[in-house]
Design an enzyme around this catalytic site. Structure first.
Site, PDB file in Angstrom:
ATOM      1  N   HIS A 265      17.966 -37.156  -9.985  1.00  0.00           N
ATOM      2  CA  HIS A 265      17.273 -37.509  -8.728  1.00  0.00           C
ATOM      3  C   HIS A 265      15.799 -37.139  -8.786  1.00  0.00           C
ATOM      4  CE1 HIS A 265      21.163 -38.483  -7.052  1.00  0.00           C
ATOM      5  NE2 HIS A 265      21.615 -37.360  -7.571  1.00  0.00           N
TER       6      HIS A 265
ATOM      7  N   GLU B 266      17.548 -17.514  -9.706  1.00  0.00           N
ATOM      8  CA  GLU B 266      17.087 -16.124  -9.883  1.00  0.00           C
ATOM      9  C   GLU B 266      16.419 -15.968 -11.243  1.00  0.00           C
ATOM     10  OE1 GLU B 266      16.404 -13.742  -8.180  1.00  0.00           O
ATOM     11  OE2 GLU B 266      16.316 -12.050  -9.565  1.00  0.00           O
TER      12      GLU B 266
ATOM     13  N   LYS C 114       5.923  -4.510  -4.719  1.00  0.00           N
ATOM     14  CA  LYS C 114       7.361  -4.236  -4.746  1.00  0.00           C
ATOM     15  C   LYS C 114       7.997  -4.454  -3.388  1.00  0.00           C
ATOM     16  CE  LYS C 114      11.305  -3.141  -6.392  1.00  0.00           C
ATOM     17  NZ  LYS C 114      12.013  -4.149  -7.217  1.00  0.00           N
TER      18      LYS C 114
ATOM     19  N   GLU D  66       7.676 -14.621 -12.039  1.00  0.00           N
ATOM     20  CA  GLU D  66       6.932 -13.510 -11.415  1.00  0.00           C
ATOM     21  C   GLU D  66       6.399 -12.515 -12.435  1.00  0.00           C
ATOM     22  OE1 GLU D  66       8.972 -10.751  -8.835  1.00  0.00           O
ATOM     23  OE2 GLU D  66      10.889 -11.275  -9.711  1.00  0.00           O
TER      24      GLU D  66
ATOM     25  N   ASN E 268      -1.205   1.767   6.423  1.00  0.00           N
ATOM     26  CA  ASN E 268      -0.418   0.640   5.890  1.00  0.00           C
ATOM     27  C   ASN E 268      -0.084  -0.247   7.074  1.00  0.00           C
ATOM     28  OD1 ASN E 268      -0.442   1.732   3.365  1.00  0.00           O
ATOM     29  ND2 ASN E 268       1.735   2.288   3.314  1.00  0.00           N
ATOM     30  N   GLY E 269      -0.110  -1.570   6.849  1.00  0.00           N
ATOM     31  CA  GLY E 269       0.248  -2.484   7.932  1.00  0.00           C
ATOM     32  C   GLY E 269      -0.952  -3.353   8.311  1.00  0.00           C
TER      33      GLY E 269
ATOM     34  N   ARG F  21       4.233   0.037  -6.380  1.00  0.00           N
ATOM     35  CA  ARG F  21       4.281  -0.841  -5.195  1.00  0.00           C
ATOM     36  C   ARG F  21       3.181  -1.884  -5.249  1.00  0.00           C
ATOM     37  NH1 ARG F  21       6.619   2.298  -0.748  1.00  0.00           N
ATOM     38  NH2 ARG F  21       5.274   1.187   0.669  1.00  0.00           N
TER      39      ARG F  21
ATOM     40  N   CYS G 140       0.840  -1.211   0.000  1.00  0.00           N
ATOM     41  CA  CYS G 140       0.000   0.000   0.000  1.00  0.00           C
ATOM     42  C   CYS G 140       0.869   1.253   0.000  1.00  0.00           C
ATOM     43  CB  CYS G 140      -0.849   0.016   1.270  1.00  0.00           C
ATOM     44  SG  CYS G 140      -1.670  -1.533   1.572  1.00  0.00           S
TER      45      CYS G 140
ATOM     46  N   LYS H 185      12.540 -14.735 -11.961  1.00  0.00           N
ATOM     47  CA  LYS H 185      12.206 -13.599 -12.849  1.00  0.00           C
ATOM     48  C   LYS H 185      11.103 -13.996 -13.821  1.00  0.00           C
ATOM     49  CE  LYS H 185      14.171 -11.470 -11.183  1.00  0.00           C
ATOM     50  NZ  LYS H 185      13.695 -10.892  -9.951  1.00  0.00           N
TER      51      LYS H 185
ATOM     52  N   TRP I 243      -3.398  -2.493  -1.085  1.00  0.00           N
ATOM     53  CA  TRP I 243      -3.140  -3.863  -1.558  1.00  0.00           C
ATOM     54  C   TRP I 243      -3.855  -4.745  -0.552  1.00  0.00           C
ATOM     55  CZ3 TRP I 243       0.149  -8.134  -0.088  1.00  0.00           C
ATOM     56  CH2 TRP I 243       0.398  -9.036  -1.120  1.00  0.00           C
TER      57      TRP I 243
HETATM   58  C1  AGP Z   1      12.016 -10.156  -6.776  1.00  0.00           C
HETATM   59  O1  AGP Z   1      11.954  -9.822  -8.141  1.00  0.00           O
HETATM   60  C2  AGP Z   1      10.703  -9.930  -6.075  1.00  0.00           C
HETATM   61  N1  AGP Z   1      10.203  -8.627  -6.289  1.00  0.00           N
HETATM   62  C3  AGP Z   1      10.759 -10.324  -4.618  1.00  0.00           C
HETATM   63  O2  AGP Z   1      11.145 -11.676  -4.545  1.00  0.00           O
HETATM   64  C4  AGP Z   1      11.740  -9.502  -3.762  1.00  0.00           C
HETATM   65  O3  AGP Z   1      13.074  -9.809  -4.120  1.00  0.00           O
HETATM   66  C5  AGP Z   1      11.519  -9.875  -2.298  1.00  0.00           C
HETATM   67  O4  AGP Z   1      10.193  -9.527  -1.950  1.00  0.00           O
HETATM   68  C6  AGP Z   1      12.491  -9.170  -1.346  1.00  0.00           C
HETATM   69  O5  AGP Z   1      12.315  -7.790  -1.438  1.00  0.00           O
HETATM   70  P1  AGP Z   1      13.405  -6.835  -0.731  1.00  0.00           P
HETATM   71  O6  AGP Z   1      14.714  -7.060  -1.434  1.00  0.00           O
HETATM   72  O7  AGP Z   1      12.882  -5.451  -0.918  1.00  0.00           O
HETATM   73  O8  AGP Z   1      13.485  -7.230   0.711  1.00  0.00           O
END
Ligand code: AGP
Length: 607
Positions: free
Chosen positions: A506, A483, A602, A490, A99-100, A27, A2, A487, A75
């Site tokens: 395995h 990684e 984000k 997501e 937020n929270g 975000r 949020c 990518k 959110w």
């Molecule tokens: C990665 O592309 C994602 N957006 C997500 O996995 C992100 O890396 C994770 O939420 C950690 O975020 P941060 O680095 O802000 O702590």
């Protein structure tokens, strides 16, 4: 997550509130709203489900020149995305954004008989609680907010305005960031400094447990126990260009292409190539403390976790008798893990606000272990709570998918590892190759991006039709493969998973059929022959293989992406650029929202 904005000043509040919410769109959210109060004590509350453009359509019919207001992008956590559940929430003459998560909202709600609840949210409960102290005039606004927050369990960043008093805003935080922009005859509020860029360069970052009474030309901060807090005004680093798309179609492509420059910023002033050494001031550990380190715990989520895994592979290669454990924050925080006394914890987070990572930091600190932040956002909560740290300085990362932060997080941690090795007296002939390659990395990244982006774009569109993908690698190419799979997963919503090449037999080899394609990272000089024989195993089962390599291969694979580089140690970081571009172009081919993938945010500031 949020977003919060607030305004009190000489200008029209609606203008900043909408532009500020647009800055925070990245975000991730599913509804938005604003409330402004006129000088003659009339409130205009406008909320809309979906994107801010829906809110703007409603505002076009409700233009107000009120000079105070609050806004929010939500959110959904409690209650589905809807106009009714969107913030601001009203209770009497109180309007509040949050937020929270209020963890005890059900108990509080049960005590608030006098309020007719319209939404399913915990936030409306908080608004009603504040109003229960405010409505009889017994408490001025800030005191009513304090009384309410003393009863709250959970996390909050809030902004509150009252219809009765169109000159003051109250803001407070515990576990969810809030920043106060100090303007010229105006004060601006935001949950992220990027909303303030272009309006002011001066910001005050609230700390947990602080509450502030804000007017257009005054800011009074105190703790919930009414102890005055002296405001520390800091410079906002971000410039406007940095948060615009800079001519690219999407932030994701911009941030992939920025990596030569963003990594150069990470390295600035920290490498001495001539004598092959590294100097990091931020961690604040003496030579003696560095020499004593026997165990590293590296903590993160998602991409930050993968960066920690990859950095861990490198650090153990050049640092003698040190054990390294890289952990997923959301798991580690609940483990009863024993932390040996000669340990240091690296807390990795681009946003510096990830709830699970922050919780881990606090747990680890309770055990007396030194904590070092590897963080991007200046002044973020994690950055302010670690014992020391190294900012990665990649500039704002707007796209939900993390790219430039990953590359710089890995290198920042490798540089920290090099300072440990230097303190332990590791021969410079062992360390020099790492320092040399790191120094060349920004230019090698530029060359790799320039020489492969078009090829990757062409290949990617042929793979958009798949629903499943397997990423493969060995040694340092394995965390890079993890990684790369994240990518793709997501942003394109493809079921992509990474396996260590050696694990194929395995189990995962059973998956190989026409439903899947495979992306293999095969770096020269890093178990190359073994990886090639694994590629052959997949091909023998009809795999649809893409090989990314900096070597020559003479196998019949569907596609090869060749990287030409003098680097060997950090070739997996260059291969990860291919994975980033591939995920981007597959997603563009699928027509999905590249920068704001569904269901994701984000910064995950809730558990
Ligand atoms: C990665 O592309 C994602 N957006 C997500 O996995 C992100 O890396 C994770 O939420 C950690 O975020 P941060 O680095 O802000 O702590």
């Amino acid at each position: 997550m949020c977003g919060i904005v607030g305004y009190v000043g000489e200008r029209k509040a609606q203008d900043f509130l909408v532009s500020g919410l647009k800055r925070l769109e990245y975000r991730g959210y599913d509804s938005a709203g604003i409330a402004t109060v006129s000088k003659d004590n009339k409130t205009t509350l406008i909320r809309a489900k979906g994107k801010i453009v829906n809110l703007e359509e409603k505002l076009a019919k409700n233009k107000r020149d009120d000079h105070i207001g609050i806004g929010h992008t939500r959110w959904a956590t409690h209650g589905e995305p809807s106009e009714t559940n969107a913030h601001p929430h009203q209770a009497g003459s109180i309007f509040l954004v949050h937020n929270g998560i209020i963890e005890n909202y059900k108990d509080l709600k049960a005590e608030l008989k006098g309020h007719e609840f319209k939404s399913e949210t915990d936030t409306e409960v908080l608004a009603a609680l504040v109003n229960s102290f405010y409505k009889d005039g017994k408490y001025p606004l800030i005191n009513a907010v304090v009384q309410a927050l003393k009863l709250v369990k959970g996390t909050y960043g809030i902004a509150v305005v009252s219809e009765k008093n169109p000159d003051e805003l109250v803001v407070a935080r515990s576990g969810s960031p809030l920043v106060i922009g100090v303007g010229n005859n105006e004060t601006l509020i935001a949950s992220d400094a990027s909303a303030l860029v272009g309006h002011t360069k001066k910001a005050i970052y609230l700390n947990d447990g602080e509450v502030a009474l804000v007017t257009k030309n005054s800011i009074e901060i105190k703790t919930l126990n009414a102890e005055p807090v002296s405001a520390k005004v800091e410079e906002i680093e971000t410039n406007l260009a940095a948060i615009q798309k800079g001519g690219y179609d999407h932030f994701l492509l911009k941030e992939i292409m920025e990596q030569p420059d963003s990594l150069a910023e990470t390295l600035r002033g920290r490498l001495n190539v001539k004598d092959g050494t590294v100097r990091l001031g931020g961690p604040g550990l003496s030579e003696a403390e560095l020499r004593k380190i026997k165990h590293l715990i590296i903590v993160g989520c998602g991409t930050a976790y993968h960066a920690g895994l990859l950095a861990g592979y490198y650090i153990e290669k050049f640092t003698p008798e040190i054990t390294i454990e890289t952990v997923i924050a959301s798991e580690y925080r609940y483990r009863d893990a024993y932390i040996p006394k000669d340990s240091v914890a690296l807390i990795v987070s681009q946003s510096g606000e990830t709830a699970d990572t922050l919780a881990c930091l606090r747990e680890i600190k309770k055990q007396g272990t030194k904590t070092i932040g590897i963080v991007n956002v200046i002044g973020s909560t994690i950055a302010r709570e670690v014992d020391g740290g190294t900012y990665v300085h990649v500039g704002p990362e707007i796209s939900v998918a993390s790219t430039k932060a990953f590359t710089s997080q890995v290198i920042a941690m490798v540089m920290f590892g090099l300072t440990i090795a230097q303190a332990k007296g590791v021969k410079s002939s062992t360390l020099a190759p790492y320092v040399k390659e790191i120094a060349k990395l920004p230019e090698e990244i530029r060359k790799t991006l320039d020489s492969t982006a078009e090829d990757v774009r062409k290949i990617a569109k042929d793979y958009a039709k798949y629903d499943h993908a397997i990423y493969l690698g060995r040694d340092t190419a394995y965390p890079a493969a993890m990684e790369g799979a994240l990518k793709l997963k997501e942003v394109s919503y493809m079921d992509a998973n990474a396996y260590a090449f050696g694990e194929l037999k395995h189990g995962p080899l059973a998956l190989v059929d026409d439903r899947f394609f495979e992306m293999a990272l095969v770096p020269k000089g890093i178990l190359f022959e073994k990886s090639i024989s694994n590629v052959q195993e997949v091909l023998a089962r009809g795999g649809h293989m893409i090989v990314v390599t900096n070597s020559e291969i003479d196998l019949e694979v569907e596609n090869v992406v060749k990287i030409t580089t003098s680097l060997e140690i950090f070739a997996p970081l260059l291969m990860n650029l291919i994975s980033q571009l591939f995920a981007y172009y597959v997603t563009v081919a699928k027509g999905y929202n590249v920068d704001q993938p569904r269901n994701l945010a984000k910064s995950v500031t809730v558990e």
